[in-house]
Each structure stands twice: as C-alpha cells, then as structure tokens.
Design a protein around this motif. Structure first.
Motif, PDB file in Angstrom:
ATOM      1  N   ASN A  63       0.833  -1.214   0.000  1.00  0.00           N
ATOM      2  CA  ASN A  63       0.000   0.000   0.000  1.00  0.00           C
ATOM      3  C   ASN A  63       0.862   1.256   0.000  1.00  0.00           C
ATOM      4  N   ALA A  64       1.840   1.251   0.926  1.00  0.00           N
ATOM      5  CA  ALA A  64       2.692   2.446   1.066  1.00  0.00           C
ATOM      6  C   ALA A  64       3.430   2.729  -0.246  1.00  0.00           C
ATOM      7  N   VAL A  65       3.920   1.675  -0.891  1.00  0.00           N
ATOM      8  CA  VAL A  65       4.682   1.839  -2.126  1.00  0.00           C
ATOM      9  C   VAL A  65       3.775   2.317  -3.257  1.00  0.00           C
ATOM     10  N   ARG A  66       2.576   1.704  -3.334  1.00  0.00           N
ATOM     11  CA  ARG A  66       1.665   2.060  -4.434  1.00  0.00           C
ATOM     12  C   ARG A  66       1.155   3.489  -4.311  1.00  0.00           C
ATOM     13  N   VAL A  67       0.838   3.897  -3.075  1.00  0.00           N
ATOM     14  CA  VAL A  67       0.286   5.246  -2.866  1.00  0.00           C
ATOM     15  C   VAL A  67       1.252   6.303  -3.402  1.00  0.00           C
ATOM     16  N   ASP A  68       2.544   6.121  -3.130  1.00  0.00           N
ATOM     17  CA  ASP A  68       3.547   7.114  -3.547  1.00  0.00           C
ATOM     18  C   ASP A  68       4.070   6.875  -4.960  1.00  0.00           C
ATOM     19  N   GLY A  69       3.759   5.716  -5.534  1.00  0.00           N
ATOM     20  CA  GLY A  69       4.379   5.354  -6.812  1.00  0.00           C
ATOM     21  C   GLY A  69       5.885   5.256  -6.649  1.00  0.00           C
ATOM     22  N   LEU A  70       6.302   4.780  -5.481  1.00  0.00           N
ATOM     23  CA  LEU A  70       7.727   4.750  -5.134  1.00  0.00           C
ATOM     24  C   LEU A  70       8.465   3.665  -5.928  1.00  0.00           C
ATOM     25  N   THR A  71       9.593   4.030  -6.509  1.00  0.00           N
ATOM     26  CA  THR A  71      10.428   3.045  -7.205  1.00  0.00           C
ATOM     27  C   THR A  71      11.019   2.109  -6.156  1.00  0.00           C
ATOM     28  N   THR A  72      10.808   0.813  -6.336  1.00  0.00           N
ATOM     29  CA  THR A  72      11.223  -0.136  -5.309  1.00  0.00           C
ATOM     30  C   THR A  72      11.956  -1.312  -5.934  1.00  0.00           C
ATOM     31  N   VAL A  73      13.033  -1.710  -5.277  1.00  0.00           N
ATOM     32  CA  VAL A  73      13.740  -2.935  -5.681  1.00  0.00           C
ATOM     33  C   VAL A  73      13.651  -3.884  -4.501  1.00  0.00           C
ATOM     34  N   LEU A  74      13.007  -4.997  -4.727  1.00  0.00           N
ATOM     35  CA  LEU A  74      12.733  -5.942  -3.640  1.00  0.00           C
ATOM     36  C   LEU A  74      13.523  -7.221  -3.877  1.00  0.00           C
ATOM     37  N   VAL A  75      14.354  -7.565  -2.903  1.00  0.00           N
ATOM     38  CA  VAL A  75      15.070  -8.843  -2.987  1.00  0.00           C
ATOM     39  C   VAL A  75      14.229  -9.899  -2.293  1.00  0.00           C
ATOM     40  N   THR A  76      14.044 -11.003  -2.954  1.00  0.00           N
ATOM     41  CA  THR A  76      13.276 -12.073  -2.320  1.00  0.00           C
ATOM     42  C   THR A  76      13.608 -13.409  -2.965  1.00  0.00           C
ATOM     43  N   HIS A  77      13.398 -14.478  -2.215  1.00  0.00           N
ATOM     44  CA  HIS A  77      13.479 -15.790  -2.865  1.00  0.00           C
ATOM     45  C   HIS A  77      12.083 -16.418  -2.859  1.00  0.00           C
ATOM     46  N   ASP A  78      11.105 -15.580  -2.479  1.00  0.00           N
ATOM     47  CA  ASP A  78       9.730 -16.058  -2.367  1.00  0.00           C
ATOM     48  C   ASP A  78       8.945 -15.640  -3.612  1.00  0.00           C
ATOM     49  N   ARG A  79       8.511 -16.614  -4.370  1.00  0.00           N
ATOM     50  CA  ARG A  79       7.828 -16.332  -5.635  1.00  0.00           C
ATOM     51  C   ARG A  79       6.515 -15.582  -5.402  1.00  0.00           C
ATOM     52  N   ASP A  80       5.780 -15.979  -4.340  1.00  0.00           N
ATOM     53  CA  ASP A  80       4.487 -15.340  -4.074  1.00  0.00           C
ATOM     54  C   ASP A  80       4.678 -13.862  -3.719  1.00  0.00           C
ATOM     55  N   GLU A  81       5.731 -13.609  -2.929  1.00  0.00           N
ATOM     56  CA  GLU A  81       6.027 -12.227  -2.537  1.00  0.00           C
ATOM     57  C   GLU A  81       6.338 -11.403  -3.791  1.00  0.00           C
ATOM     58  N   ALA A  82       7.119 -11.983  -4.691  1.00  0.00           N
ATOM     59  CA  ALA A  82       7.476 -11.283  -5.933  1.00  0.00           C
ATOM     60  C   ALA A  82       6.214 -11.017  -6.759  1.00  0.00           C
ATOM     61  N   LEU A  83       5.359 -12.027  -6.848  1.00  0.00           N
ATOM     62  CA  LEU A  83       4.148 -11.870  -7.661  1.00  0.00           C
ATOM     63  C   LEU A  83       3.208 -10.828  -7.078  1.00  0.00           C
ATOM     64  N   SER A  84       3.116 -10.790  -5.734  1.00  0.00           N
ATOM     65  CA  SER A  84       2.146  -9.872  -5.132  1.00  0.00           C
ATOM     66  C   SER A  84       2.641  -8.430  -5.152  1.00  0.00           C
TER      67      SER A  84
END
Lengths: 359, 232
Positions: free
Chosen positions: A177-198
């Motif tokens: 929510n926080a990221v979408r509201v601001d349209g913030l450019t985000t780089v997310l490291v994850t090994h979780d496919r669901d987290e990446a998809l969501s």
C-alpha cells in the motif's frame, strides 16, 4: 518510463571470484522490481552494489548522472535490510535517524518519522524503546525508517524473511500500500515467488550472480527463459522433448511414446527443446473429462505429498508429471499412490525452452 | 589482632572527623586520576573507535601494541616519565618533576591504552551490518563514528571505568614522578604506603577503606553497564 538507475558492466568480486556480473540492469521510475533467486545467487550483493554500499566495478547512473558522490547518492535512496538493525534508542528516534543525518530539525523529523510509522501500521510504537519490539514490529520500524527519508528509490533486502506467515502477509500488504500510494520506485530482494508476484511489476531472476531473465512478472512465471529459471519459478515439469511436427496452430512434441500438442513454438533451430509445464496447470481426474484440453494422458499416481497449502501429486503418464492440487481436491478425489488417474492440460500451458542456456 | 582492631578504630574516627590528611590524599587522588582518565577518554575513545572501524596495513600490529600497553608496569611508566620530565630531560623545561602534572602524564600513559583497546573491541563487537545500514541511511564517516560510539557507550563506559580503576590503584608511577609531597602530590596509594612504613595503621586503614570504596564504586558502575539490556 525512464530509467532512474542504470547499471552497466556491474561486477562485484570476492576473493578473486566474480560473485555478481550484470552486463546491464535498469530500474524504471515508479516500478517495483523483484530480484528473485535462490539463496546465494547474489541478490543482496547486487542490491548493495546498486545502492553503492559495496565496491563494484562498472558504471552506475542515477537519473542519467554517473554516481560519484556516494554519500549524496545514498541520501536519495533508502535500504531496508533482512534484519531490522535498530539502534538502542526509542522507535521514533530510530525512524528519524536518516533525517537526523540529513540535518532535518528535530520537530520536523519527529513529525515525518511518526507519519512513516503510521503508514506502515505501527503508529502506536513511537515512544517504545527499540529493544522492546517483537521481530515483526522491529522489521516494520526498519521499513518505516526507510520511508521516512522519502527516498527516490527504496531497496528492500528480504525484509520479511524472518517473519511468521501471518505477520509477513500483513507486513507485505502494508508495504504494498505504502509503495503504491507514492508510486515509489522499489527494488525488492526475495526468494519467495508469491512475494514477488504480489508486489512486483517486473521480475529479474538472478542465478549464480547473473541475471538470467528480467521481464514482467507474469511473463517470467509463464515463460521462463531457461531450465534453471523455470525450475526456480516453480515449473517442476521440465521434460526433454523432440519436435515431431508443427503447423500454423500447434507444435507436436514427442515425449517418449507420448505426443504433446502445444501452441508454443520451439526456439529457432531447436529440434530437442525442453518442455515446461507448471504443476498448477495440470488437472487430475478419475475419468477422462470432456474438455477442450488438447492433452489428456492416462497414468498412475506415484506419490502424494502435502506442501503447505497444496498437495503435490507425482504421476507416471509414460513420462513423469507433477500436478499441484488443493487439499480439498485431493480429499474429494481420494488420491493415493498406485491409483489410476487421468491428467490433462491445455495446449497453451506448456512453454518450450532451449535445451542449453544461451549467454 | 589488637593492632588491627586499634587501626580500624582509628580509621573510623579519622573518617568520621574528616581528617585533613585523609581528605587531602583523597582529593589529590581523585583530581589526578580523574584528569588522567578524562584525558584518556577524550583521546582514547576516538582513537579506539577509529582503530576498531578502520582497515589498514599495520592495524594488527598497532592493536598488539595497544594491548601490550594495557599491561604496562606502572614503575616502567614512572621511570619513563621521570626521565622525560627530569630537569635535564627533554621536557625538563616544563618543571613538572614532583608535580601533579607529571603524575597525570604518567597515569594518562597507563590508562589510555586500556581505553583505546577496550573501545576498539567495543566498536568491533557491533554488528558489521549496522555499519552498512548507517551508510545506507546516508551517514558520513564522522557521523557513523559518532553513532557507533554512542551505540557502544556502555562498553566504552566500562573502558573508562577500567582505565580509572587501573590508575586510582597504582602507586609505582605516582611515587616516582610525584615524590609523595604532603598536601600536594600525596595520593591515597602513596599515603597508604608511607603510613604503613611508619606503623601508622589507623591512617593507612582509613585511606585503604576510601580506596576500596572508590574501586567498589567503579566496579558497581561497570557491572550495571554490563548487565543492562542489550538492543536489537
């Protein structure tokens, strides 16, 4: 969209070995890019290099300018790490730390810190000492600290890795929510496919320090570029096939004695491609269903094993095939090892991969 | 036994009546050791933090020297400082021989390695990822140093207390460079030694009691610091 960060020939070496080598990676303004990959793939190292926290060779550009003043660059971005790494201060002082380092006056930084805490769902924690927080609270505070500086790019290095499932899901939702509201450019490291998809608009799959595929999330998951990516994104069925024939509509593939009909075309010049079939797209039935699915095979259940919220069913259909079904379906169908079943999937499901990775 | 009881009784009366000799020796000890420790902290904490944070060729050798300094025999330091401030020595012009300044210098040399060494250890004990987090937050090197020192304030307080504990109890260096002048450079330890040599056990006991009290206070602060809850 314009690239806010462009990295060219980015190489990080340790002990004389290249642990990350990325010829080119761009981060578009306003997007959420997930760096996905197995443990030890170099995801965190790549993020640290992009955040200018590690010595790396190559060129890093921010808004078109080569990054030379590293402190000034870091003051325009923010990084939240796997562990909260809070100081022995109050929560509010921790969240305000980045602002304090930038010389923001106390009243202003406290107001912004409180605002960031509220946005991430922990607005009531400000006066608590950091040591009194639970793991989930501390991680949210760490993310609030990153948001408080209003970064132009937010790097998140597996920030939810150590959290239990419910806490993790709620933290991901709040962050999303926080990221979408601001349209913030985000780089997310994850090994979780669901987290990446969501969370992600785009996914870059990193294996052995190399970006093997970078594309829109749905494309990477539906059409992985090579067998390693396919295996990582959950395409468990990667089978060697031979192109028997193809016409305008369908490609016919031989898998042992069986023939598959697929809409995908083999990579150019590839007579022996690999065929990837996502287990979620395989349908199991007791009798052959009358459907539009072009591929229906009689087979036998080899193994039935629960994996979290799903059940993994390993089948022998003349070729090995894995299907994922819900617990409820497994119960209602009464699936057991040794049972005869029918497996089917549509011609649009399989994805064809080159037998060998192309660099 | 009578001797001990008599001594303890006299000590009690001297303490209750705030005997001038006891008072002077206590205040001189606190002044000399306090200033020496303060100087050690002022210079040793930044030096220790830098040593703990930096990576350069020869750093291990420097740390070994600092660690060796933590075990310097006070009489060796006393000899070294005495030679330096001796009338014909390199700093003879300062006229510090048999003064509190010389005692402070000697005690500084005894306390500083302890403060530097323990501060370096305290800074090194901080999670290296926190350095990275501070960099990521945009900290300059100086800002990072300040935050890490603040974060390690309890072990650094222990370092300061260890430095103070080492110098308040030493006698060799202070005796050699301070000359044990009554009302000036006579401190608790040198006064105890003198009174004992003269058989004035009451006075020696009173001074020893105060010294023990100071050492206890130092250890109490150190224990409190060590037992405090750790942050995340």
């Amino acid at each position: 969209m314009a690239a806010i960060i462009e990295a060219t020939d980015l190489i990080v070496s340790r002990g004389g070995r290249e642990v990350v080598h990325v010829p080119r990676i761009d981060i578009e303004e306003g997007e959420t890019l997930a760096l996905l990959g197995p443990n030890g793939a170099g995801k965190s190292t790549l993020v640290f290099a992009l955040a200018s926290l590690l010595p790396a060779s190559g060129e890093l550009r921010f808004r078109g300018e080569v990054v030379r003043d590293h402190v000034a660059y870091r003051r325009r971005i923010a990084v939240a790490f796997q562990r909260p790494l809070l100081l022995d201060r109050s929560v509010l002082d921790n969240v305000a730390l980045g602002l304090e380092l930038r010389g923001v006056p106390r009243l202003e930084r406290e107001r912004r810190a409180q605002e960031a805490l509220t946005r991430i769902g922990v607005g009531n924690l400000g006066r608590r000492p950091a040591w009194a927080l639970s793991g989930g609270e501390a991680q949210r505070v760490s993310i609030a600290r990153s948001l408080a500086v209003r970064p132009e790019v937010l790097f998140l290095d597996e920030p939810f890795g150590g959290l239990d499932a419910p806490t993790r899901e709620s933290a991901i939702a709040d962050l999303g929510n926080a990221v979408r509201v601001d349209g913030l450019t985000t780089v997310l490291v994850t090994h979780d496919r669901d987290e990446a998809l969501s969370l992600a608009d785009r996914v870059a799959v990193l294996i052995d320090g190399r970006v093997r595929q970078a594309d829109r999330a749905e494309i990477v998951f539906a059409m992985p570029a090579d067998p390693d990516v396919a295996a990582f994104v959950g395409v468990e069925n990667i089978l060697p096939a031979r192109v028997a024939s193809s016409d305008d509509e369908l490609t016919h593939l031989e898998l042992g004695q069986r023939v598959l009909e697929v809409t995908a075309t083999a990579p150019p010049g590839e007579e022996f491609p690999l065929v990837g079939i996502p287990p979620d797209d395989v349908i199991i039935a007791r009798v052959a269903p009358a459907t539009s699915a072009r591929n229906t095979f009689e087979g036998r259940i080899v193994r039935v094993e629960p994996i979290g919220r799903r059940v993994r069913v390993v089948l022998d259909c003349g070729f090995p095939l894995v299907a994922h079904v819900t617990h409820r379906s497994a119960r209602e169908l009464g699936l057991h090892a040794g049972d005869d079943i029918v497996a089917s999937f549509k011609a649009t499901v399989p994805h064809l991969l080159p037998r060998h990775r192309r660099n | 036994m009578d001797l001990i009881l008599q001594g303890l009784g006299e000590a009690a009366s001297r303490l209750v009546s705030l005997d001038p000799d006891v008072r002077e020796a206590t205040s001189a000890a606190l002044a000399v050791s306090g200033i020496a420790t303060a100087l050690s902290v002022a210079t040793g904490v930044p030096a220790g933090a830098w040593l703990g944070l930096s990576r350069f060729r020869g750093r291990k050798l420097l740390l070994s020297l600092v660690n060796t300094g933590m075990g310097l025999p006070p009489v060796v330091v006393g000899l070294f400082v005495a030679v330096l401030v001796w009338r014909s020595g390199p700093f003879g012009g300062l006229d510090w021989y048999c003064t509190r300044q010389a005692m402070v210098a000697a005690q500084y040399l005894l306390a500083a390695p302890t403060v530097v060494g323990l501060t370096a250890i305290a800074i090194q004990a901080i999670d290296p990822m926190l350095h990275l987090q501070l960099s990521a937050l945009g900290a300059t090197r100086i800002q990072m140093l300040g935050i890490l020192v603040r974060e390690a304030r309890l072990p650094i307080l222990t370092a300061a207390m260890a430095g103070f504990g080492a110098v308040i109890s030493e006698i060799g260096a202070s005796l050699m460079v301070g000359c044990n002048i009554k009302g000036d450079t006579r401190i608790l330890t040198t006064a105890i030694a003198l009174d004992t040599s003269k058989g004035e056990f009451g006075s020696a006991f009173a001074l020893a009691f105060i010294l023990l009290l100071l050492v206890f206070a130092v250890n109490a602060v150190t224990t409190w610091a060590q037992q405090r809850r750790r942050p995340l």
